[in-house]
Scaffold this active site. Structure first.
Site, PDB file in Angstrom:
ATOM      1  N   SER A  95       3.852  -3.320 -12.735  1.00 35.98           N
ATOM      2  CA  SER A  95       3.619  -1.936 -12.315  1.00 35.98           C
ATOM      3  C   SER A  95       4.666  -0.932 -12.788  1.00 35.98           C
ATOM      4  O   SER A  95       4.519   0.265 -12.530  1.00 35.98           O
ATOM      5  CB  SER A  95       3.511  -1.865 -10.784  1.00 35.98           C
ATOM      6  OG  SER A  95       2.259  -2.356 -10.360  1.00 35.98           O
ATOM      7  N   LYS A 103       3.429   2.091 -14.603  1.00 38.01           N
ATOM      8  CA  LYS A 103       3.010   3.337 -13.964  1.00 38.01           C
ATOM      9  C   LYS A 103       3.964   4.499 -14.247  1.00 38.01           C
ATOM     10  O   LYS A 103       3.616   5.654 -14.022  1.00 38.01           O
ATOM     11  CB  LYS A 103       2.848   3.115 -12.454  1.00 38.01           C
ATOM     12  CG  LYS A 103       1.718   2.139 -12.108  1.00 38.01           C
ATOM     13  CD  LYS A 103       1.602   1.905 -10.610  1.00 38.01           C
ATOM     14  CE  LYS A 103       0.352   1.097 -10.254  1.00 38.01           C
ATOM     15  NZ  LYS A 103       0.522  -0.345 -10.402  1.00 38.01           N
ATOM     16  N   SER A 140       2.228   1.782  -5.283  1.00 33.77           N
ATOM     17  CA  SER A 140       1.766   1.129  -6.508  1.00 33.77           C
ATOM     18  C   SER A 140       0.249   0.927  -6.557  1.00 33.77           C
ATOM     19  O   SER A 140      -0.242  -0.071  -7.097  1.00 33.77           O
ATOM     20  CB  SER A 140       2.471  -0.224  -6.692  1.00 33.77           C
ATOM     21  OG  SER A 140       2.691  -0.505  -8.045  1.00 33.77           O
TER      22      SER A 140
END
Length: 243
Positions: free
Chosen positions: A29, A32, A93
């Site tokens: 993640s 991101k 997330s």
């Protein structure tokens, strides 16, 4: 403990510590950060605003998401602002929030992924290839500690990005399809709600990430006085006992 790591003086660019910093790694993640960067650029260019309302489409809710992935339980047809989707994405997330934002910026998730790769090339990333905006595992979705530092450095140019990343607890008011949401950061450096012993008062953001293939990853920064450092660790096998 990390398979790859990098510590950089954020003001001078000087490398303080490096370990396998150019090795291709799965970012989970921490991907991101790039997704947020493209959203921030779209806002800066006047294509979006933080207050624009977006509706979660069917394709956003069904494209490339994993049943066991991180989520804010956003539903198809739900309406929230760009800032609220960013908060869901960066604080807890939420993978589905990435898709909603991707469609808002580029019209489709696929076109947004192309933009991610174009931006990576523009920033000088040489060991990066993105397949999705969330970081869910794919063998062809990879980056390096060095490239992540380039992406994070660019994202940090936008104050709203760090403000959201620094959020410890955020409340998303009730929407057309959901009751009020309480979001708490996944970053142990910022808060003790999820785990004790890691909080560091000088830490600022940035993004956690973990999958079984990527291991534990963290991109973070710290500031004290005139000093500011950017840290990247990737491929950690476990969370080290803080004691």
């Amino acid at each position: 403990q990390a398979k790859a790591a990098l510590l950089v003086d954020a003001k001078t660019g000087n490398i303080v510590y490096a370990k396998n910093e150019h090795q291709e790694m799965y970012p989970a993640s921490t991907t991101k950060i790039m997704t947020a960067l493209l959203v921030m650029e779209a806002i800066d260019q006047g294509k979006l605003s933080l207050t624009d309302q977006l509706t979660a489409s069917h394709t956003a809710m069904t494209t490339g998401l994993a049943e066991d992935g991180s989520t804010a339980n956003i539903q198809e047809g739900e309406i929230m602002t760009v800032e609220q989707y960013l908060t869901c994405m960066l604080v807890v997330s939420a993978n589905e929030a990435c898709n909603v934002l991707a469609e808002a910026v580029s019209g489709s998730v696929e076109a947004f992924v192309d933009a991610m790769n174009d931006k990576a090339e523009e920033l000088g990333c040489e060991n990066t290839h993105f397949v999705n905006p969330s970081g869910l595992h794919d063998p062809q979705h990879y980056t390096s500690a060095w490239d992540l530092s380039l992406i994070a450095t660019e994202a940090l140019k936008y104050p709203d990005f760090l403000t959201i990343c620094d959020s410890i607890k955020e409340i998303i008011p009730a929407t057309n399809l959901s009751s009020e949401r309480v979001l708490r950061t996944t970053n142990y450096l910022l808060d003790t709600w999820r785990a004790l012993g890691y909080r560091y008062r000088n830490a600022h953001g940035i993004k956690t990430g973990s999958t079984s293939d990527a291991g534990y990853c963290l991109v973070s920064s710290a500031e004290k006085g005139e000093l500011r450092f950017l840290s990247v660790v990737m491929g950690c096998e476990r969370v080290v006992d803080a004691s």
